[in-house]
Design a protein around this motif. Structure first.
Motif, PDB file in Angstrom:
ATOM      1  N   ARG B 106       0.824  -1.195   0.161  1.00 57.64           N
ATOM      2  CA  ARG B 106      -0.075  -0.003   0.048  1.00 57.64           C
ATOM      3  C   ARG B 106       0.832   1.348  -0.044  1.00 57.64           C
ATOM      4  NH1 ARG B 106      -5.057  -1.727   3.920  1.00 57.64           N
ATOM      5  NH2 ARG B 106      -6.323  -2.285   2.417  1.00 57.64           N
ATOM      6  N   GLN B 107       2.090   1.230   0.362  1.00 56.10           N
ATOM      7  CA  GLN B 107       2.953   2.258   0.249  1.00 56.10           C
ATOM      8  C   GLN B 107       2.780   2.961  -1.193  1.00 56.10           C
ATOM      9  OE1 GLN B 107       7.035   2.162   1.861  1.00 56.10           O
ATOM     10  NE2 GLN B 107       6.546   0.264   2.759  1.00 56.10           N
ATOM     11  N   ASP B 108       2.898   1.936  -2.212  1.00 57.70           N
ATOM     12  CA  ASP B 108       3.096   2.308  -3.618  1.00 57.70           C
ATOM     13  C   ASP B 108       1.530   2.904  -4.015  1.00 57.70           C
ATOM     14  OD1 ASP B 108       5.563   1.908  -3.827  1.00 57.70           O
ATOM     15  OD2 ASP B 108       5.352   0.016  -4.303  1.00 57.70           O
ATOM     16  N   PHE B 109       0.514   2.809  -3.643  1.00 60.96           N
ATOM     17  CA  PHE B 109      -0.691   3.304  -3.989  1.00 60.96           C
ATOM     18  C   PHE B 109      -1.571   4.268  -2.969  1.00 60.96           C
ATOM     19  CE2 PHE B 109      -2.743  -0.483  -2.595  1.00 60.96           C
ATOM     20  CZ  PHE B 109      -1.813  -1.601  -3.229  1.00 60.96           C
ATOM     21  N   GLN B 110      -1.752   5.327  -3.105  1.00 63.04           N
ATOM     22  CA  GLN B 110      -2.499   6.265  -2.453  1.00 63.04           C
ATOM     23  C   GLN B 110      -3.588   6.759  -2.836  1.00 63.04           C
ATOM     24  OE1 GLN B 110      -1.390   7.133   1.166  1.00 63.04           O
ATOM     25  NE2 GLN B 110      -0.052   5.335   0.692  1.00 63.04           N
ATOM     26  N   MET B 111      -4.308   7.355  -1.966  1.00 62.52           N
ATOM     27  CA  MET B 111      -5.819   7.920  -2.565  1.00 62.52           C
ATOM     28  C   MET B 111      -5.869   9.379  -2.003  1.00 62.52           C
ATOM     29  SD  MET B 111      -9.237   5.898  -2.201  1.00 62.52           S
ATOM     30  CE  MET B 111     -10.776   6.477  -3.044  1.00 62.52           C
ATOM     31  N   VAL B 112      -6.641  10.209  -2.848  1.00 59.19           N
ATOM     32  CA  VAL B 112      -7.084  11.660  -2.658  1.00 59.19           C
ATOM     33  C   VAL B 112      -8.749  11.358  -2.743  1.00 59.19           C
ATOM     34  CG1 VAL B 112      -7.048  13.764  -3.351  1.00 59.19           C
ATOM     35  CG2 VAL B 112      -5.030  12.534  -3.785  1.00 59.19           C
ATOM     36  N   PHE B 113      -9.299  11.914  -1.570  1.00 54.91           N
ATOM     37  CA  PHE B 113     -10.743  11.567  -1.382  1.00 54.91           C
ATOM     38  C   PHE B 113     -11.319  12.951  -1.815  1.00 54.91           C
ATOM     39  CE2 PHE B 113      -8.491   9.017   1.750  1.00 54.91           C
ATOM     40  CZ  PHE B 113      -9.458   7.986   1.598  1.00 54.91           C
ATOM     41  N   GLN B 174      -7.340  24.276  -0.187  1.00 52.82           N
ATOM     42  CA  GLN B 174      -6.170  24.244   0.578  1.00 52.82           C
ATOM     43  C   GLN B 174      -6.380  22.906   1.107  1.00 52.82           C
ATOM     44  OE1 GLN B 174      -6.729  27.982   2.841  1.00 52.82           O
ATOM     45  NE2 GLN B 174      -4.976  28.824   1.878  1.00 52.82           N
ATOM     46  N   ARG B 175      -7.549  22.596   1.692  1.00 51.97           N
ATOM     47  CA  ARG B 175      -7.558  21.178   2.268  1.00 51.97           C
ATOM     48  C   ARG B 175      -7.485  20.105   1.348  1.00 51.97           C
ATOM     49  NH1 ARG B 175     -12.640  21.445   6.717  1.00 51.97           N
ATOM     50  NH2 ARG B 175     -12.561  23.743   6.672  1.00 51.97           N
ATOM     51  N   GLN B 176      -7.788  20.088   0.340  1.00 56.05           N
ATOM     52  CA  GLN B 176      -7.432  19.298  -0.875  1.00 56.05           C
ATOM     53  C   GLN B 176      -6.167  19.250  -1.102  1.00 56.05           C
ATOM     54  OE1 GLN B 176      -8.729  16.521  -1.578  1.00 56.05           O
ATOM     55  NE2 GLN B 176     -10.483  17.046  -2.760  1.00 56.05           N
ATOM     56  N   ILE B 180      -3.470  16.104  -1.084  1.00 54.30           N
ATOM     57  CA  ILE B 180      -2.641  15.758  -2.094  1.00 54.30           C
ATOM     58  C   ILE B 180      -1.278  15.222  -1.256  1.00 54.30           C
ATOM     59  CG2 ILE B 180      -1.582  16.463  -4.135  1.00 54.30           C
ATOM     60  CD1 ILE B 180      -4.140  17.686  -4.906  1.00 54.30           C
ATOM     61  N   ALA B 181      -0.701  16.298  -0.464  1.00 54.25           N
ATOM     62  CA  ALA B 181       0.476  16.200   0.244  1.00 54.25           C
ATOM     63  C   ALA B 181       0.560  15.007   1.130  1.00 54.25           C
ATOM     64  CB  ALA B 181       0.726  17.429   1.077  1.00 54.25           C
ATOM     65  N   LEU B 211      -2.242  21.668 -10.351  1.00 50.17           N
ATOM     66  CA  LEU B 211      -1.206  21.178  -9.548  1.00 50.17           C
ATOM     67  C   LEU B 211      -0.965  19.317  -9.653  1.00 50.17           C
ATOM     68  CD1 LEU B 211       0.250  21.304  -6.846  1.00 50.17           C
ATOM     69  CD2 LEU B 211      -1.428  20.511  -5.567  1.00 50.17           C
ATOM     70  N   LEU B 212      -2.044  18.821 -10.015  1.00 48.07           N
ATOM     71  CA  LEU B 212      -1.951  17.274 -10.158  1.00 48.07           C
ATOM     72  C   LEU B 212      -1.328  17.127 -11.425  1.00 48.07           C
ATOM     73  CD1 LEU B 212      -5.734  16.123  -8.912  1.00 48.07           C
ATOM     74  CD2 LEU B 212      -3.588  15.686  -8.098  1.00 48.07           C
TER      75      LEU B 212
END
Lengths: 343, 335
Positions: B106-113, B174-176, B180-181, B211-212
């Motif tokens: 899971r280190q290799d895949f992350q999620m932005v909600f 800003q929260r988004q 992302i960070a 940014l993305l």
């Protein structure tokens, strides 16, 4: 316009003059809507666009007298509905207008219907309040209304509860309730924001149809420029509680004049063009508590801002054939080449 | 032209390798009923879908609410257990792994909600929110970690002082960026962005989209970009998959899908988008009715109940996704 409606046609359906609506924060009022003036003519669809927090919804709630009690207040200006000022109206007088002459649909079709009453009951309630009819007549009318807004199995749905319907269906029910008494003005606050695109297309079609059939005017509040282009006649662009541009829909999209409008249009990805980067507007809408006293409210985010923008408050002025804009770049006194450069 | 395209041009004939391969993925949610809460049926949220994403590219998933696009994203991250099929990530089958191996993977895949308001812990400092995933996997010197997190904050366009603040002090956009960070903290290969901009205003939306895109080039990221807004997906993606009722009905390159949509559903979807140009007020294909319930999907082609071109066979046989033109897949009997 037909001949019989000629006399009332002289006065616009709704005229808002220098409206100021304030909210009480820490015992002091701050204006969320600051000196807004506009008119809505009969059979006209007027779109109001802007980012969240620019005062679009507050303005509509002021017209409907639905501001939160004790917190929000109309602090100045006039709201003339068919020539009569309704700002000072009490609750009883407003109840006669709301639902009958002016009605409203909201963004959230999930929460604006009462979950414990049937659809039929809720539509009939509006009819019974404003018209002298019996319960069974109201019920029959409710079925017809549901049919008119394109609900299948209307005679069964009338006995169902809101949770049994999908989002699009609930928005149709809301519209059925809103047009039950054939109002002259429908205020639609982000009516399609919570819906999917295919359902949005259905609802926009429906609104347009009803507007034509009922000769009604619509004040459409949205942040989606696509929706505006689709159905509106006239557009008002709002920023930080003020109108910054007013034009017919064709003019606005052809020659957007205010830097804010221009950026807003460049910020949306469009289907027919390939663009690597989108325009952005740096910074945020200033909060009501620290609005600049003088100067243009967009100046701190505006790429075309000049030192004068901080000192002179621009007024909404006609630049050409009814296209109004509040920006120093277009003031008559300003050097000509500067103004050309802005376009 | 992007550096990515230039890089590709420089190495002719060299295909980018697949980072993610999804084969016949199925995710069913059981419906419990009766006295003993037995399983009485299934909601087929994702019903047999297959696609691949190449390294450094963006795959977009579009569809209306309830079509299973979010479930697909969550299943790939293994946040939901797949009912069947295979998920192959970077050459490794991650469908059935569990425990430490899954955690490592899971280190290799992350999620932005989607919801920048609900996806950040209101009790934590932003610095802690972002450093938590790192602390989970590696031991780092406290000072060094703080420096790193601050550099991430600057990279996503926030001031360093954001480190000491709380989520509620920021606006939606800003929260988004904070979200992302956080996703970037572990230097992942794949980021699944589930409706990352649908809660934002257009001016802010364009900032986040830019940014993305920048981050993708800088870190050679691969995205699975899930959204209901077609113009946004078009702006972001190289390939696009259109989902309807748990099925992929069309997969094509960005250009092909918009210039020549083949599936009737895709055509309707594209035609339903209100264009921000009053001169283009067009005759739209307006679909009637709503999406059927995935608990009780129609037999045959899932779209036949609303399809303007439905034939008799559509209600009997479910058409498979086939390649009708190079790189253009569609599941429809018309082709």
């Amino acid at each position: 316009m037909t001949s019989k409606s000629k006399t009332p046609a002289q006065t616009p359906l709704l005229e808002v003059r220098n409206l100021q609506t304030g909210f009480k924060i820490d015992k002091q009022y701050y204006n969320a809507v600051e000196g807004v003036s506009f008119t809505i003519d009969r059979k006209q669809i007027v779109g109001i666009v802007g980012e969240s927090g620019c005062g679009k919804s507050v303005m509509s709630l002021s017209i409907m007298h639905l501001l939160p009690k004790g917190i929000g207040k109309v602090r100045g200006g006039e709201i003339l509905f068919e020539g009569t000022d309704i700002v000072g109206y009490n609750e009883k007088k407003m109840n006669n207008i709301r639902g009958k002459d002016i009605s409203m649909i909201f963004q959230e079709p999930m929460t604006s219907l009462n979950p414990v009453f049937t659809i039929g009951f809720q539509i009939a309630e509006v009819l019974l309040n404003h018209q002298d009819i019996t319960k069974s007549e109201a019920r029959a009318k409710a079925v017809t209304l549901l049919k008119n807004v394109g609900i299948p199995r209307a005679d069964q749905i009338v006995n169902e509860y809101p949770h049994q319907l999908s989002g699009g269906m609930r928005q149709r029910v809301m519209i059925a309730m809103a047009i039950a008494c054939q109002p002259k003005l429908l205020i639609a606050d982000e009516p399609t924001t919570a819906l999917d695109v295919t359902v949005q297309a259905q609802i926009l079609d429906l609104l347009k149809n009803i507007q034509e059939v009922n000769d009604m005017s619509i004040m459409l509040i949205t942040h989606d420029l696509g929706v505006v282009a689709e159905i509106c006649d006239v557009v008002l662009v709002m920023y930080a509680g003020k109108i910054v541009e007013r034009a017919t829909v064709e003019d606005l999209f052809e020659y957007p004049q205010h830097p804010y409008t221009q950026l807003l249009m460049e910020a949306i990805p469009k289907m027919e063009e390939e663009k690597e980067r989108l325009a952005t507007i740096e910074g945020l809408v200033p909060s009501v508590k620290d609005m600049p006293e003088v100067g243009c409210r967009f100046a701190n985010r505006c790429p075309k801002a000049m030192p004068e923008c901080m000192q002179i408050t621009p007024q909404l002025e006609d630049t050409k054939g009814g296209h109004e804009v509040a920006c120093l770049l277009y003031e008559e006194s300003w050097p000509r080449e500067e103004r050309v450069g802005a376009r | 032209m992007t550096t990515k395209e230039l890089a590709e041009k420089g190495k002719p004939g060299q295909e980018r390798e697949n980072l993610l391969e999804v084969k016949n993925l199925k995710t069913y949610y059981p419906i419990h009923g009766g006295f003993f809460k037995r399983v009485v049926g299934n909601v087929k949220a994702v019903d047999d879908i297959s696609f691949t994403i190449k390294k450094g590219e963006t795959m977009g998933l579009v569809g209306e609410s309830g079509c299973g696009k979010s479930t697909t994203g969550r299943t790939i991250l293994r946040l939901i257990k797949p009912t069947g099929g295979q998920i192959i990530f970077d050459g490794e089958d991650i469908t059935k792994i569990s425990g430490t191996r899954l955690r490592k993977a899971r280190q290799d895949f992350q999620m932005v909600f989607q919801d920048p308001y609900a996806s950040l812990n209101p009790m934590q400092m932003v610095g802690d929110i972002i450093s938590e995933p790192i602390k989970n996997f590696e031991r780092r010197d406290k000072k060094e970690l703080e420096e790193f997190v601050k550099s991430l904050l600057v990279r996503v366009g926030l001031p360093e002082t954001a480190y000491y603040k709380y989520a509620h002090e920021f606006s939606g956009g800003q929260r988004q960026r904070i979200g992302i960070a956080r996703a970037l903290a572990l230097n992942p290969k794949l980021i699944i962005a589930d409706e990352p901009v649908s809660a934002l205003d257009v001016s802010v939306q364009s900032q986040v989209l830019n940014l993305l895109k920048d981050l993708q080039e800088e870190f050679d990221l691969t995205y699975l970009f899930i959204a209901h807004d077609l113009s946004v997906v078009k702006h972001m993606s190289d390939t696009i998959g259109v989902m309807y009722l748990g099925n992929l009905v069309e997969v094509a390159s960005n250009k092909d899908l918009y210039s020549e949509p083949l599936h009737p559903y895709t055509q309707a979807l594209i035609s339903a988008i209100p264009e921000p140009d009053p001169k283009l007020r067009k005759e739209r294909i307006v679909l009637q009715g709503d999406v059927p319930s995935p608990a009780n999907p129609p037999t045959g082609c899932p779209f036949h109940t609303r399809c303007p071109m439905a034939q008799e066979i559509c209600s009997q046989e479910k058409p498979p996704l086939k390649e009708v033109r190079p790189g253009h897949h569609v599941a429809c009997v018309l082709y």
